[in-house]
Scaffold this motif. Sequence first.
Motif: not given
Lengths: 108, 312
Positions: A2, A5, A26, A37-40, A55-56, B25, B87, B96, B156
């Motif tokens: 993936t 971003q 991950l 897998v994403g962000s935080l 979270l993941y 993005p 996210s 956010r 997910r």
Amino acid sequence: MTEPQPEREPDPAPVRSEWPLYEVFLRGKRGLNHVHVGSLHAADPQMALHHARDLYTRRNEGVSIWVVAASDITASSPDEKDPFFAPSGDKVYRHPTFYQIPDDVPHM
Amino acid sequence: MTAATQADLQAHFDQTIARDRRIEPRDWVPDRYRATMIRQIAQHAHSEIIGMQPEGNWITRAPSLRRKAILLAKVQDEAGHGMYLYSAAETLGADRGDLTDKLIDGRQKYSSIFNYPTLTYADVGVIGWLVDGAAICNQVPLCRSSYGPYARAMVRICKEESFHQRQGYELLMTMMRGTQAQRDMVQDATNRFWWPSLMMFGPPDDASPNTEQSMRWGIKRHTNDELRQRFVDMTVPQADKLGVTLPDPDLSWNEAREHYDFGAVDWAEFKAVVAGNGPCNTERVARRKAAHDDGAWVREAARAHAAKARAS
């Protein structure tokens, strides 16, 4: 894999998130690459790691986590037509299917 | 930017959509696509976050340790879903903290279903069965949203929603095997949540002006009425199996359509709840604001700790 971003479009509103953004990668299981897998948001890398776990990986989705400050990622342009990727576009001879081999040659 | 470049970018965007490829993005997108996407994702994220409250109210009063552990896991998932979605919204340039502000001061909405109270533990089961069931109906097609980060978050989320729906239905089956009072609680909860669940799919197609554009952009894959019908068709046999009556005298199988016919949704109620006049709107937002305000010192302390660690 993936696509990460990392860079954001300029925000018309002032950016005022209190904690910086981290991108999360991950490793699903041994033998696989880490995958984005994403962000935080987190105050520091250690907290980012803990948040990423919560979270993941609530259902054993990972055996290893990377967190990277989004601001530390350098990315190519996402545009597929970008000349950045042009050099590989005309080199069909890099692919095995470029070569004609008779069907009766074994193990090829 | 020259007009020619602008046209090129638009053409590339249109071509990506036409080929059913994903927007990622930093791709150029029309301003309206960005604004619509941010609004849709933010509203969805807010729904997950506010959605923690109706069921969270029951965590301390769960009837057994097993139910408590399940409910905790479920409510934690809702928080997680909110985080995945915030996210995704941030990849479009949203901030956010700004989204949280917009939720708290009412500039952005969340699903009206969460403005109804949870009066008994049967509500926990019915929310899992009907509310999460409706959410799954809505969300499965969004796994193919044209916006990549949103679609991936939905994949997910859908996996996790399946646990939510099944735990709810199992809870209700357990109650239906119990006393008459417990069966009455399940019926009562079903009566209260059935119509609001149908409202979750949004206004009828002829009153949903944005649907056409959203479908052209691939950010909506079915109309509200199509999804509502699908949900009714899926749910009727589940209600039969459970032994509850859905509170709609007009509900009947239509042989010719091969779908269930159902009665008219009270759209005046829907509008009133969306406008802020549901039973719990004020309470939900006030609680979200209080949680945010009460957490301010934690965010500040963590920031100070990080700064100190960097300096040493």
